[in-house]
Scaffold this motif. Structure first.
Motif, PDB file in Angstrom:
ATOM      1  N   GLU A 115       0.828  -1.207   0.000  1.00 17.38           N
ATOM      2  CA  GLU A 115       0.000   0.000   0.000  1.00 17.38           C
ATOM      3  C   GLU A 115       0.865   1.261   0.000  1.00 17.38           C
ATOM      4  O   GLU A 115       0.564   2.230  -0.699  1.00 17.38           O
ATOM      5  CB  GLU A 115      -0.916  -0.003   1.231  1.00 17.38           C
ATOM      6  N   SER A 117       3.711   1.782  -1.273  1.00 17.16           N
ATOM      7  CA  SER A 117       4.434   2.021  -2.532  1.00 17.16           C
ATOM      8  C   SER A 117       3.699   3.001  -3.439  1.00 17.16           C
ATOM      9  O   SER A 117       4.283   3.531  -4.386  1.00 17.16           O
ATOM     10  CB  SER A 117       4.651   0.689  -3.274  1.00 17.16           C
ATOM     11  N   ARG A 118       2.432   3.280  -3.145  1.00 16.14           N
ATOM     12  CA  ARG A 118       1.631   4.186  -3.965  1.00 16.14           C
ATOM     13  C   ARG A 118       1.794   5.647  -3.541  1.00 16.14           C
ATOM     14  O   ARG A 118       1.268   6.537  -4.188  1.00 16.14           O
ATOM     15  CB  ARG A 118       0.152   3.801  -3.868  1.00 16.14           C
ATOM     16  N   TYR A 119       2.529   5.882  -2.446  1.00 15.15           N
ATOM     17  CA  TYR A 119       2.604   7.238  -1.898  1.00 15.15           C
ATOM     18  C   TYR A 119       4.052   7.704  -1.807  1.00 15.15           C
ATOM     19  O   TYR A 119       4.969   6.896  -1.657  1.00 15.15           O
ATOM     20  CB  TYR A 119       1.965   7.279  -0.503  1.00 15.15           C
ATOM     21  N   GLN A 253      -8.754   1.503  -5.939  1.00 15.01           N
ATOM     22  CA  GLN A 253      -7.742   2.176  -6.747  1.00 15.01           C
ATOM     23  C   GLN A 253      -8.346   2.673  -8.060  1.00 15.01           C
ATOM     24  O   GLN A 253      -7.724   2.604  -9.119  1.00 15.01           O
ATOM     25  CB  GLN A 253      -6.563   1.234  -7.010  1.00 15.01           C
ATOM     26  N   ASP A 258      -7.265   8.816 -11.140  1.00 15.61           N
ATOM     27  CA  ASP A 258      -6.811   7.919 -12.197  1.00 15.61           C
ATOM     28  C   ASP A 258      -7.178   8.463 -13.577  1.00 15.61           C
ATOM     29  O   ASP A 258      -6.400   8.349 -14.532  1.00 15.61           O
ATOM     30  CB  ASP A 258      -7.421   6.527 -12.002  1.00 15.61           C
TER      31      ASP A 258
END
Length: 444
Positions: A115, A117-119, A253, A258
């Motif tokens: 989780e 890794s998205r920030y 997500q 997006d």
């Protein structure tokens, strides 16, 4: 005896008449309880106005009725909302957003690593809980509920400024899939902000109340909530004033961010084709992101929009002028026409993904698409015409769009806050039937 009864009857009539005259001619009392929507991307606060029976969603000084759920830590202090959002690209390591995804949720180290890794800001593991690491004069470890409390404190201040009185009581909304721990941590965030939570209400139920469905004869209600970062679909059964959540599905997500990213990448490619490079300065990327967000919003109303953003060309011999990284460069006016067809084409597969959780909740609820009485749209991304078309074509009927989708949840929460505060005219309260065993299906 008859005289006593007559006197009693006259007294009751006088009291009723006095109450009626008070409602008609005296200024209504101030709302006692606020309604709060602590959203993943934006948050809002509203009040139910006694007397008129209307909900007022409270705006900030600039007239904006939603506050970005963003908090920035600096050496000079803490910035919240729009101020934090404006400087986010310049200081990404100390800008925390999406805290609602982590509040009260238990993680394994592997889950949290995936989780995080998205920030860009650092997320730490603490015995199953998530914490955020930021630097403001010193290294700090911040809990998700502390971030929530800062946002709620700002909403509380907005309400107090609008009402002219101190505010201490509130009703707050949470996603239907939040478990008891997540709900308790949300309440803890409110308590840190000085708010006593009288009731926690599910977001789909709040949205249904905003559309007035607690007062009409409907049975099967489908709520499609598509915001900036998440998609949540809930199937509600309503009998009288009671709501039961029968099924939930979604995509954690998928959202407006997006859709923006697809358009941003397209603009990067166009820029590269013309100038052989891509924007790299933080301020340029920030301005381009702002232009993309504005274009997305305008494309809900118009067939095409024009993007015009001054951008830097690093290491150019033309023009001169020093960029913020110390290099020499020139500035060009980047212009691009973006049509609604182009935007829809870039996001076609993402728009179609919305139907995956819709079909799942219908399957788990043992319903056909034609047995749904009302389709309620929530979240700013449901304004996109193609998304409404996808939903309309799937169900063969128009979704209910009579309420501002950005504000539907806070309007419903404010109605419930009015009921809890005893405001008149009294509304029909919505009761939620707990479904402890219900699990949300995620399509990521």
């Amino acid at each position: 005896m008859a005289g006593a009864m007559a006197i009693l009857g006259s007294s009751i009539l006088a009291l009723l008449l006095a109450g009626y005259l008070a409602q008609q001619y005296l200024p209504p009392p101030k709302p006692k309880v606020i309604g709060v929507d602590l959203g993943t991307t934006y948050c809002s606060v509203g009040v139910f106005q006694p007397g008129s029976g209307k909900v007022e969603v409270i705006a900030d000084k600039a007239g904006r009725k939603s506050l970005p759920s963003v908090v920035l830590f600096t050496d000079q202090g803490i910035l919240v909302g729009y101020e934090a959002q404006e400087l986010a690209d310049a200081n990404p390591l100390n800008t925390v957003y999406d805290a609602k995804r982590f509040i009260g949720k238990r993680f394994t180290q592997e889950e949290l690593s995936t989780e995080s890794s998205r920030y860009q800001f650092k997320i730490l593991y603490n015995k199953g809980d998530a914490e955020f690491s930021v630097f403001a004069n010193e290294s700090l470890r911040i809990s998700p509920e502390y971030i929530g409390s800062l946002l709620l404190l700002e909403l509380k201040r907005m309400a107090e400024q609008y009402l002219g009185i101190p505010v201490s009581k509130a009703v707050i909304s949470v996603p239907a899939e939040f478990d008891e721990r997540q709900r308790n941590h949300t309440v803890k965030a409110a308590q840190l902000a000085g708010l006593d939570i009288l009731r926690v209400i599910n977001e789909p139920t709040a949205a249904a109340m905003a559309y007035g469905l607690h007062k009409v004869d409907v049975f099967n209600v489908l709520v499609v909530d598509l915001g900036g970062g998440t998609l949540d679909v809930s199937l509600l059964n309503k009998q009288g004033g009671m709501f039961l959540t029968r099924a939930m599905a979604g995509n954690n997500q998928l959202g407006g961010q997006d859709f923006n990213q697809r358009l941003l990448q397209f603009l990067f490619k166009q820029f590269h084709q013309r100038y052989g490079t891509v924007p790299t300065q933080k301020q340029d990327v920030h301005h381009l992101r702002q232009a993309v967000e504005a274009a997305k919003l305008n494309l809900t109303l118009y067939d095409s929009v024009q993007i015009r953003v001054p951008l830097s060309l690093p290491d150019s011999s033309v023009g001169g002028g020093e960029d913020e990284d110390g290099g020499r460069g020139s500035t060009v006016l980047f212009e691009e026409t973006v049509t609604r067809d182009l935007f829809e084409g870039l996001n076609r597969d993402l728009f179609e993904k919305i139907l995956d959780p819709v079909e799942e909740v219908l399957s788990r609820g043992h319903l056909s698409r034609y047995e749904v009485d009302e389709i309620v749209l929530v979240g700013g991304s449901t304004r996109i015409p193609r998304i409404r078309q996808v939903i309309r074509e799937f169900f063969g009927k128009e979704p209910n769009t009579s309420v501002d989708p950005d504000l539907a949840v806070v309007i419903g929460v404010a109605i419930q806050a009015g009921i809890m505060g005893g405001s008149w005219p009294l509304q029909v309260s919505a009761l939620e039937i707990p479904n402890r065993h219900l699990q949300k299906v995620n399509f990521n």
